[in-house]
Design an enzyme around this catalytic site. Sequence first.
Site, mmCIF file in Angstrom:
data_model
loop_
_atom_site.group_PDB
_atom_site.id
_atom_site.type_symbol
_atom_site.label_atom_id
_atom_site.label_comp_id
_atom_site.label_asym_id
_atom_site.label_seq_id
_atom_site.Cartn_x
_atom_site.Cartn_y
_atom_site.Cartn_z
ATOM 1 N N LYS A 116 45.342 39.436 37.104
ATOM 2 C CA LYS A 116 46.203 38.467 36.423
ATOM 3 C C LYS A 116 47.215 37.823 37.356
ATOM 4 O O LYS A 116 47.499 36.623 37.250
ATOM 5 C CB LYS A 116 46.915 39.146 35.245
ATOM 6 N N LYS A 143 51.992 43.644 31.050
ATOM 7 C CA LYS A 143 50.532 43.547 30.983
ATOM 8 C C LYS A 143 49.904 44.260 32.173
ATOM 9 O O LYS A 143 50.392 44.152 33.299
ATOM 10 C CB LYS A 143 50.075 42.076 31.031
ATOM 11 N N GLY A 154 41.505 42.604 26.607
ATOM 12 C CA GLY A 154 41.337 43.232 25.303
ATOM 13 C C GLY A 154 42.591 43.884 24.768
ATOM 14 O O GLY A 154 42.524 44.747 23.884
ATOM 15 N N GLY A 155 43.767 43.497 25.297
ATOM 16 C CA GLY A 155 45.005 44.085 24.807
ATOM 17 C C GLY A 155 45.316 45.454 25.378
ATOM 18 O O GLY A 155 46.332 46.062 25.023
ATOM 19 N N HIS A 180 47.160 31.909 19.826
ATOM 20 C CA HIS A 180 46.197 32.203 20.887
ATOM 21 C C HIS A 180 45.091 31.159 20.771
ATOM 22 O O HIS A 180 44.249 31.219 19.879
ATOM 23 C CB HIS A 180 45.636 33.619 20.684
ATOM 24 N N HIS A 195 46.032 43.803 19.131
ATOM 25 C CA HIS A 195 45.811 42.833 20.210
ATOM 26 C C HIS A 195 44.337 42.441 20.335
ATOM 27 O O HIS A 195 43.916 41.951 21.378
ATOM 28 C CB HIS A 195 46.312 43.368 21.553
ATOM 29 N N GLU A 219 42.018 31.071 28.337
ATOM 30 C CA GLU A 219 42.869 31.431 27.210
ATOM 31 C C GLU A 219 44.303 30.958 27.447
ATOM 32 O O GLU A 219 44.867 31.171 28.525
ATOM 33 C CB GLU A 219 42.837 32.938 26.981
ATOM 34 N N ARG A 234 33.026 35.303 31.328
ATOM 35 C CA ARG A 234 31.816 35.747 30.631
ATOM 36 C C ARG A 234 31.678 34.966 29.343
ATOM 37 O O ARG A 234 32.524 34.138 29.004
ATOM 38 C CB ARG A 234 31.920 37.238 30.295
#
Length: 678
Positions: free
Chosen positions: A169, A211, A217-218, A261, A288, A328, A345
Amino acid sequence: MAAASAVSVLLVAAERNRWHRLPSLLLPPRFPGLFRTWVWRQRTMKYTTTTGRNITKVLIANRGEIACRVMRTARKLGVQSVAVYSEADRNSMHVDMADEAYSIGPAPSQQSYLSMEKIIQVAKTSAAQAIHPGYGFLSENMEFAELCKQEGIIFIGPPPSAIRDMGIKSTSKSIMAAAGVPVVEGYHGEDQSDQCLKEHAGRIGYPVMIKAVQGGGGKGMRIVRSEQEFQEQLESARREAKKCFNDDAVLIEKFVDTPRHVEVQVFGDHHGNAVYLFERDCSVQRRHQKIIEEAPAPGIKPEVRKKLGEAAVRAAKAVNYVGAGTVEFIMDSKHNFYFMEMNTRLQVEHPVTEMITGTDLVEWQLRIAAGEKIPLSQEEITLQGHAFEARIYAEDPSNNFMPGAGPLVHLSTPRADPSTRIETGVRQGDEVSVHYDPMIAKLVVWAADRQAALTKLRYSLRQYNIVGLHTNIDFLLNLSGHPEFEAGNVHTDFIPQHHKELLLSRKAAAKESLCQAALGLILKEKAMTDAFTLQAHDVAIAVTYNHDGSYSMQIEDKTFQVLGNLYSEEDCTYLKCSVNGVASKAKLIILENTIYLFSKEGSIEIDIPVPKYLSSVSSEGSQGGPLAPMTGTIEKHTIKAPKDGTIKKVFYREGAQANRHTPLVEFEEEESDKRESE
């Protein structure tokens, strides 16, 4: 004209180059996009990679719903499919669908679906030229993509460098900022000391989001609303990140309160082209994780939609992206949007994009992996109608969405048609495994506008009937019928904000429903005595048979006149019933000591109590001990005793597997508490 006839006319006319002469009323509203895909398919029947190799066989390195999804497109293209399966999936639907299937080890995914060496070996043994990773498992694993490349196997996904850059990230945020993609203020540095992270959180200003640098996936994600709770949440995020990704590094970002989102589907090819296929709103989440997705996002103006798409394309081009990807964004109440992450993906929710664009994104993946160009220019990709996807899970919404496992004793679904898709990897009689994600299916619907699509979604959810384990279907019905959801006022805090309305505890069944259940039981078991008493939901139902074929049912102080009959339709039993003159229809299932009624109002379960002398169990197995709420692996014991007492025995160690409702410990109350309870 029927849809099938319209398809025939369309194809014949296309072959004769008379497409422009077809009257538009012959074609469903989504056909222009489907037509373009068909023409492209006819134009490029022969497709090879840049190295000149045909793709005639593809291995799907996944299981369940997504494996079945890829196989359907492969079959349509005449490409053979190879399945891999763990011991737990030996009799699974995806194994039966494949042209070939190979066992790859025990149920735990680390020993099967995550074993790169085993999957590569199967690809070699089966002579598959390509591997489609689906989503999850190895789909975003840079090492696996690199290994495929080294072995001369086509990885149906982006180049390893793109997976690497977007998988971290902190790196992805730097790349996006340089590419002119809006990013949220935050700290993405290498100094991971507690003090450094805490100082940056204070500088950014609470609330902040912690994060995990790796994954998605949270997992490894925590919201911190004050300095006082920072340390506790940091440690929690690190523990989860280490467990899930084997990396406890985190980043700190400004938390956008009640954000939306919104994500954009992008596609790139080996020739430097990239396009976007509009956006999806995935705001409504629990833990999430997404639960309902829709396309396009409600309330988005065309100019914002264009900016979103163009920003997503810049993101894809910045990492030389190839294949299907999703960029996203989080969006605030004023429709300002900021890059969150890129999923390298195919997404779980890709069908809603397919429905509004008339495309087959898996087909695009296969052809682009084979070296072809993107089939449509940006101007040729049009948005038509509205689509919803509802994820149907084995879980208990009333128990914090606790995931479940177990047999699908009864499973019936709405009928699939061009505007209704059932994306699943299970059938009636299969088991939802404790070892994998508990998603049972995705219900996808399309209509000309959002309200029509929402109406169709609710109608279809009522026809999705499951017996054998807890599901979230009634919760999805409550959610999709909530006035704020209907209005499109969605955000990531939607479920917590409307918790009371959405997660109402199961109410006692209405007396009319008890009458329906009693009649169904009587007719099913052909109990035709003149008078008797039933016991259901701790309520006595005094039943008297009337010689005109009806029944009088006394429940407490009220009498009901009940009349009806059973009939069969598509291997299911239905109850047609009139209670005091009000007619209704419901699907009826009776299993063991439970009556299930599925009607347009939702589902009702009515228990018929078992006498104590039949339900007694050994004292050792039931002596005041807490029961496992679900089938699963014991990772950590945290059990709060309801009363003072002594734990005499612990039945499971950490790492052991326990079945649902199995006693975890033997607990003995203190004598004073026993006397009080008596």
